[in-house]
Design an enzyme around this catalytic site. Structure first.
Site, mmCIF file in Angstrom:
data_model
loop_
_atom_site.group_PDB
_atom_site.id
_atom_site.type_symbol
_atom_site.label_atom_id
_atom_site.label_comp_id
_atom_site.label_asym_id
_atom_site.label_seq_id
_atom_site.Cartn_x
_atom_site.Cartn_y
_atom_site.Cartn_z
ATOM 1 N N CYS A 8 0.875 -1.183 0.000
ATOM 2 C CA CYS A 8 0.000 0.000 0.000
ATOM 3 C C CYS A 8 0.908 1.227 0.000
ATOM 4 O O CYS A 8 2.098 1.128 -0.259
ATOM 5 C CB CYS A 8 -0.994 -0.023 1.163
ATOM 6 N N ASN A 11 2.442 1.564 4.212
ATOM 7 C CA ASN A 11 2.698 0.302 4.902
ATOM 8 C C ASN A 11 2.402 0.383 6.396
ATOM 9 O O ASN A 11 3.111 -0.194 7.219
ATOM 10 C CB ASN A 11 4.133 -0.184 4.652
ATOM 11 N N CYS A 13 -1.358 0.728 7.286
ATOM 12 C CA CYS A 13 -2.790 0.405 7.436
ATOM 13 C C CYS A 13 -3.162 -0.858 6.661
ATOM 14 O O CYS A 13 -3.325 -1.931 7.237
ATOM 15 C CB CYS A 13 -3.672 1.564 6.973
ATOM 16 N N ARG A 14 -3.306 -0.721 5.345
ATOM 17 C CA ARG A 14 -3.855 -1.808 4.538
ATOM 18 C C ARG A 14 -2.905 -2.974 4.339
ATOM 19 O O ARG A 14 -3.291 -4.131 4.540
ATOM 20 C CB ARG A 14 -4.291 -1.263 3.171
ATOM 21 N N SER A 15 -1.672 -2.720 3.916
ATOM 22 C CA SER A 15 -0.779 -3.848 3.622
ATOM 23 C C SER A 15 -0.346 -4.610 4.871
ATOM 24 O O SER A 15 -0.279 -5.842 4.833
ATOM 25 C CB SER A 15 0.419 -3.417 2.772
ATOM 26 N N ASP A 125 -8.256 3.509 1.501
ATOM 27 C CA ASP A 125 -7.242 3.703 2.529
ATOM 28 C C ASP A 125 -7.881 4.258 3.807
ATOM 29 O O ASP A 125 -8.320 5.411 3.835
ATOM 30 C CB ASP A 125 -6.171 4.665 2.025
#
Length: 156
Positions: A8, A11, A13-15, A125
């Site tokens: 993301c 690096n 939140c999402r990934s 995000d």
């Protein structure tokens, strides 16, 4: 060993959420000896930091470990180290193309590409939307389908 890198923007939140969820799924399927998981960001603003508080709260609630996950920036040599580079959105795909020219050595796709009839083509995000629950739902669905894809493709 099949290696997967989730990507993301920062690096945090999402990934890392995807890394933790996918790692948990892999462990539950007894595939830890066949699949390795990592995550990275296209930017370096948060390098060395633990996942965002919103991600940690959600993963704690779901009893999914994020132990050892620290933000890092994606590097060109990741194309040599990973078989799959799975991005959270189209901007990540574009940014990855600036780090390494597209070739056939690595599968580079968006996570939502693995989900039939997904309500989203990109994972929003939560750093900006604040909706960590929705992101968790999308990432979980994507990780389940990615693992199913890999089990079929690699005969696990």
């Amino acid at each position: 060993m099949v290696r997967v890198l989730f990507v993301c923007l920062g690096n945090i939140c999402r990934s890392p959420m995807a890394e933790a969820i996918f790692r948990d799924l892999v462990k539950k399927e007894n595939l830890s000896d066949k699949i390795e998981v990592d995550s990275g960001g296209t930017g370096n603003w948060h390098s060395g930091n633990v996942p965002h508080k919103g991600t940690r709260i959600l993963l704690d609630r779901e009893k999914i470990s994020y132990e050892g996950i620290l933000a890092r920036q994606v590097e060109e040599n990741d194309w040599d180290a990973f078989d799959y580079i799975i991005a959270m959105d189209e901007q990540n795909i574009e940014d990855l193309g600036k780090i390494h020219k597209a070739d056939d050595s690595v599968i580079v796709m968006k996570l939502m590409d693995f989900v039939d009839n997904s309500p989203e083509v990109d994972v929003p995000d939560p750093y900006y939307t604040g909706n960590f629950d929705y992101t968790f739902q999308l990432v979980s669905a994507g990780c389940i389908q990615l693992l199913n894809y890999m089990k079929e493709k690699h005969h696990f």
